[in-house]
Motif scaffolding. Structure first.
Motif: not given
Length: 171
Positions: A144-154
């Motif tokens: 499994k790859g990483p989840a999509a990068f989100t504004e919460d991640d930022r």
């Protein structure tokens, strides 16, 4: 006396492993806010200077400046170039667990692009998981790859980097 010989009188440098790094602008903004040097490392096919605003100096002024560390094309070139430049207490922004392990071994700090601060207590397990996943992929399996990068991640990255910087400057 060089910077690496007397870390007690220096402030940390923020190194950014720019290969596919979604938070380069945030790392530079944190360096600017805290008047720290920022170094963007990447291979020569990247336009590293695109991350630097006109107002960001290439020469030290008031503690803050941005520099680029261009490296040869090749796997891990940027990683080894960053490690070569590190001093204890510096901070490296990276998605690469292998680089994070080398950074911790040099008594510097590593933070992932989603805000995870890497730790000596868990880096061996992180490396083992990476190794096992690589074995599965080599044998034709899928991981499994990483989840999509989100504004919460930022936002988590920016908050944790700020905390990490403040902690490094207090010690």
């Amino acid at each position: 006396m060089s910077r690496s010989e007397d870390h007690s009188t220096t402030r940390p440098t923020i190194f950014v492993d720019a290969d596919a790094c979604p938070v380069t602008a945030e790392a530079i903004a944190a360096a600017r806010k805290h008047s720290l040097r920022a170094v963007i490392a990447g291979n020569s096919t990247q336009n590293l200077a695109r991350h630097i605003r006109r107002a960001d100096p290439r020469e030290e002024t008031g503690g803050f400046w941005v520099d680029t560390l261009p490296v040869a094309v090749g796997s891990d070139s940027a990683d080894f170039a960053i490690v070569e430049e590190l001093s204890p207490g510096d901070i490296v922004v990276t998605q690469d667990i292998g680089l994070a392990a080398m950074v911790l071994g040099r008594k510097a700090k590593a933070i992932g692009v989603r805000g995870r601060v890497f730790s000596l207590a868990t880096i061996d397990m992180d490396m083992e998981i990476r190794h096992q996943e690589k074995k599965v992929r080599r044998q034709g399996g899928r991981t499994k790859g990483p989840a999509a990068f989100t504004e919460d991640d930022r936002a988590m990255f920016a908050a944790n980097l700020d905390r990490l910087i403040r902690g490094q400057m207090e010690s």
